[in-house]
Design a protein around this motif. Structure first.
Motif, short mmCIF file in Angstrom:
data_model
loop_
_atom_site.label_atom_id
_atom_site.label_comp_id
_atom_site.label_asym_id
_atom_site.label_seq_id
_atom_site.Cartn_x
_atom_site.Cartn_y
_atom_site.Cartn_z
N GLU A 46 -26.62 14.36 -11.49
CA GLU A 46 -25.73 14.97 -11.14
C GLU A 46 -25.62 16.45 -11.05
O GLU A 46 -27.03 16.62 -9.96
N GLU A 47 -24.71 17.58 -11.01
CA GLU A 47 -24.81 19.21 -9.55
C GLU A 47 -25.25 19.73 -11.21
O GLU A 47 -25.24 19.60 -12.33
N GLU A 53 -25.44 15.97 -6.42
CA GLU A 53 -24.82 14.90 -7.04
C GLU A 53 -25.21 13.44 -6.01
O GLU A 53 -25.00 14.02 -4.96
#
Length: 97
Positions: A46-47, A53
């Motif tokens: 995930e960011e 990501e």
């Protein structure tokens, strides 16, 4: 009385400034690709915290759990990742998900 009011206003503003200076903890989910002593190489799932990501990240932590390639971990850290190749994070906590 006027001096007391100014004192309380100044104290309130200083407390607000001090509270705003603390960095909040970032949490990031990653998949382990390589395991080292007190560190892992991982891919971000995930960011967050300046990481995208799918980006590789080197995560070091004083208290690293037993991990193996393919494990999914939750990394807790403060601040931004160190800009290098690969990016680096010094974690407060690494937990197996």
């Amino acid at each position: 009385m006027k001096k007391l009011g100014i004192f309380f206003i100044a104290a309130f503003l200083l407390m607000g400034l001090a509270a705003g200076c603390r960095e909040r903890a970032e949490r990031l989910s990653c998949t382990v690709t390589e395991v080292y002593e007190n560190a892992v190489m991982a891919i971000c799932a995930e960011e967050g915290g300046g990481l995208a990501e799918g980006q590789k990240v080197y995560v070091s932590c004083e208290t690293m759990p037993q991990l193996a390639p393919g494990d999914v971990i939750r990394v807790t850290f403060r601040g931004q990742a160190m800009h290098s190749e690969p990016m680096q994070v010094v974690a407060e906590k690494v937990e197996k998900e």
